[in-house]
Scaffold this motif. Sequence first.
Motif, mmCIF file in Angstrom:
data_model
loop_
_atom_site.group_PDB
_atom_site.id
_atom_site.type_symbol
_atom_site.label_atom_id
_atom_site.label_comp_id
_atom_site.label_asym_id
_atom_site.label_seq_id
_atom_site.Cartn_x
_atom_site.Cartn_y
_atom_site.Cartn_z
ATOM 1 N N LEU A 185 0.878 -1.240 -0.130
ATOM 2 C CA LEU A 185 -0.005 -0.041 0.127
ATOM 3 C C LEU A 185 0.966 1.148 -0.055
ATOM 4 C CD1 LEU A 185 -3.057 0.989 0.166
ATOM 5 C CD2 LEU A 185 -2.496 0.975 2.437
ATOM 6 N N GLU A 186 0.614 1.992 -0.846
ATOM 7 C CA GLU A 186 1.401 3.440 -1.116
ATOM 8 C C GLU A 186 0.597 4.513 -0.859
ATOM 9 O OE1 GLU A 186 4.042 5.649 -4.576
ATOM 10 O OE2 GLU A 186 3.209 3.490 -4.891
ATOM 11 N N VAL A 187 0.988 5.654 -0.338
ATOM 12 C CA VAL A 187 0.353 6.823 -0.161
ATOM 13 C C VAL A 187 0.648 7.577 -1.328
ATOM 14 C CG1 VAL A 187 -0.040 9.001 1.210
ATOM 15 C CG2 VAL A 187 0.350 7.014 2.245
ATOM 16 N N LEU A 188 -0.113 8.062 -2.384
ATOM 17 C CA LEU A 188 0.274 8.774 -3.430
ATOM 18 C C LEU A 188 0.095 10.222 -3.309
ATOM 19 C CD1 LEU A 188 -1.677 6.799 -6.413
ATOM 20 C CD2 LEU A 188 0.723 6.548 -5.710
ATOM 21 N N ALA A 189 -0.851 10.763 -2.307
ATOM 22 C CA ALA A 189 -0.983 12.031 -2.054
ATOM 23 C C ALA A 189 -1.653 12.227 -0.738
ATOM 24 C CB ALA A 189 -1.767 12.848 -2.939
#
Length: 192
Positions: free
Chosen positions: A23-27
């Motif tokens: 899981l990646e936080v894009l913004a």
Amino acid sequence: ADALYVACSLKGLLKLDMSKGTLEVLANLAEDTNLPLNYVNDLDVAPNGDIYFTSSTERGVLYNARKGFYDTLHSYLQNLCKGDNTGRLLKYDAATRTTSTLLSGLWYANGVALSADYRDVMVVETNLNRVHRYSLTTGKTEVFVDKIPAMPDGISRSADGGFWIGGVVRLSPLPRLLAPYPKLRTLVSHIV
């Protein structure tokens, strides 16, 4: 195809890699204004990977300690009663990995849908019962549909190129009656 994009009201715009399980936080911040994304609500993805999404309000989601969860409905009702117009339509640029504000001053920004030709993005403004059309070619905004007979929530593009709008509840006269009285709106927002 292995990615799932998530509009998370608490953490921002997320990307879940289904094959890796990461899981990646894009913004979680709009770089052009330096404002945090406190209540990301909905999104649509363009063929080039750009993501158009909303942040409903700058206030964020309230934690209900008595019930043990983040209460988006209570947060929405407080936003409605206080007369908050800090909602935004944003763009996450997949090439530069930056987020910019396309439209601000929305009374609870909600659903998002790109047009069939990807030249416009529609955004629901729940508290004013309308949908805006934002031109991606000119940067101009116009009201696409107004006076929706229910509180609009989501919007989706239909197979024929039109749009489906989800209405949550019938309109209540309460916000209109409270509009001229900011102190009373604040009081009511603490009761709901």
